[in-house]
Design a protein around this motif. Structure first.
Motif, PDB file in Angstrom:
ATOM      1  N   LEU A   1       0.899  -1.314  -0.032  1.00 65.19           N
ATOM      2  CA  LEU A   1      -0.133   0.049   0.032  1.00 65.19           C
ATOM      3  C   LEU A   1       1.051   1.164   0.022  1.00 65.19           C
ATOM      4  O   LEU A   1       1.973   1.260   0.858  1.00 65.19           O
ATOM      5  N   THR A   2       0.695   2.046  -0.902  1.00 63.52           N
ATOM      6  CA  THR A   2       1.434   3.232  -1.120  1.00 63.52           C
ATOM      7  C   THR A   2       0.524   4.385  -0.935  1.00 63.52           C
ATOM      8  O   THR A   2      -0.435   4.556  -1.299  1.00 63.52           O
ATOM      9  N   GLU A   3       1.104   5.611  -0.389  1.00 59.68           N
ATOM     10  CA  GLU A   3       0.298   6.930  -0.324  1.00 59.68           C
ATOM     11  C   GLU A   3       1.021   8.095  -0.883  1.00 59.68           C
ATOM     12  O   GLU A   3       2.304   7.872  -0.996  1.00 59.68           O
ATOM     13  N   PRO A   4       0.521   9.061  -1.344  1.00 62.67           N
ATOM     14  CA  PRO A   4       1.127  10.322  -2.279  1.00 62.67           C
ATOM     15  C   PRO A   4       1.579  11.037  -1.191  1.00 62.67           C
ATOM     16  O   PRO A   4       1.289  11.495  -0.321  1.00 62.67           O
ATOM     17  N   ASP A   5       2.873  11.760  -1.877  1.00 66.46           N
ATOM     18  CA  ASP A   5       3.591  12.672  -1.471  1.00 66.46           C
ATOM     19  C   ASP A   5       4.106  13.444  -2.488  1.00 66.46           C
ATOM     20  O   ASP A   5       5.172  12.865  -3.227  1.00 66.46           O
ATOM     21  N   GLY A   6       3.437  14.722  -3.066  1.00 69.38           N
ATOM     22  CA  GLY A   6       4.056  15.267  -4.011  1.00 69.38           C
ATOM     23  C   GLY A   6       3.940  14.520  -5.427  1.00 69.38           C
ATOM     24  O   GLY A   6       2.897  14.144  -5.571  1.00 69.38           O
ATOM     25  N   ASP A   7       5.122  14.443  -5.964  1.00 66.43           N
ATOM     26  CA  ASP A   7       5.122  13.677  -7.150  1.00 66.43           C
ATOM     27  C   ASP A   7       5.625  12.383  -6.921  1.00 66.43           C
ATOM     28  O   ASP A   7       5.996  11.378  -8.047  1.00 66.43           O
ATOM     29  N   SER A   8       5.450  11.498  -5.680  1.00 62.41           N
ATOM     30  CA  SER A   8       5.867  10.311  -5.447  1.00 62.41           C
ATOM     31  C   SER A   8       4.810   9.505  -4.989  1.00 62.41           C
ATOM     32  O   SER A   8       3.814  10.130  -4.164  1.00 62.41           O
ATOM     33  N   MET A   9       4.995   8.274  -4.543  1.00 61.42           N
ATOM     34  CA  MET A   9       4.114   7.391  -3.612  1.00 61.42           C
ATOM     35  C   MET A   9       5.211   6.679  -2.983  1.00 61.42           C
ATOM     36  O   MET A   9       6.250   6.436  -3.017  1.00 61.42           O
TER      37      MET A   9
END
Length: 256
Positions: A106-114
């Motif tokens: 499971l990944t969550e967004p931060d800026g233009d990254s996950m």
């Protein structure tokens, strides 16, 4: 940074020092810290001294080089412990890993990254180890494209076009037009995929987790190594399981 009377530049510098460490940079000299954090050597000295006293940095024995301490992990743990989505998602992620016999994240967004926030590792070989806290770019990852596919088209396009798009492998898509076409395909199918665009031997399928207003919150993705899977086979066999998992997490989280 815009002029802001409440903005604390010392705190900004302290965080920059902590972020100077990373893969291939487990220990740094004072000069290297100053260079990586883009601050003066005198500022670096003050920040390092303070962070050492607070227990976030320590000197390597016999050298003047600094390293992070395990206390830094307390900051990340506090985020994970307070992330309500993880409590909901973990049972579904574990079940998806069991059914697919593959590693699930499971990944969550931060800026233009996950950012990886949960990981259920299968017993089968995977080519790349990505610990919790690892970051992957949105534009060339299955998770990132799944997240972008749940945004409105204008927002997704802006995120892709403003992000750096280096070519990680010979398979990486870097042209915004091609990436946006893959995102649109993911929007229609309910899942995205990528094959060796970030790491050779690595392939993944991903689906978005959405909130009560349809806004994307995260992405679930299955690792499907090219040593075991062809893309068409993975999409046929794994995508239905993946979509069910993402929908279950979304529905359960909205129902809390």
């Amino acid at each position: 940074m815009p002029q802001d009377p409440l903005f604390n530049q010392s705190l900004e510098k302290g965080l920059a020092v902590l972020k100077a460490f990373g893969v291939g940079r487990s220990t740094l000299s004072l000069a290297e810290i100053a260079e990586r954090a883009e601050i003066t050597k005198s500022s670096a000295q003050r920040m390092v001294h303070t962070l050492e006293l607070l227990g976030y940095l320590a000197k390597e024995p016999g050298t003047r080089r600094m390293r992070l301490t395990p206390k830094v992990m307390e900051l990340g743990y506090n985020y994970l412990a307070g992330d309500a989505l993880l409590d909901v998602a973990n049972p579904y992620l574990a079940e998806l890993s069991r059914l697919s016999e593959e590693t699930v994240n499971l990944t969550e967004p931060d800026g233009d990254s996950m950012v990886y926030v949960a990981r259920f590792v299968a017993h089968r070989f995977i080519p790349i180890h990505m610990p919790i806290g690892s970051r992957i770019p949105m534009y060339c990852s299955g998770a990132g494209r799944a997240y972008l596919s749940a945004l409105d088209q204008d927002t997704a396009r802006a995120l892709v076009e403003q992000s750096p798009r280096p070519r990680h492998t010979e398979h990486t898509l870097v042209e915004s037009r091609e990436i946006l076409e893959r995102i649109e395909l993911a929007r229609r199918r309910g899942f995205s995929s990528q094959a060796e665009e970030l790491f050779l031997g690595d392939m993944s399928l991903a689906a978005p987790v959405v909130g009560s207003l349809g806004q994307p919150l995260a992405a679930v993705h299955i690792v499907a190594p090219t040593s075991r899977w062809r893309l068409e086979e993975a999409e046929a066999r794994l995508a239905p399981l993946l979509i069910d998992c993402a929908r279950n997490i979304s529905g359960s989280f909205r129902g809390r």
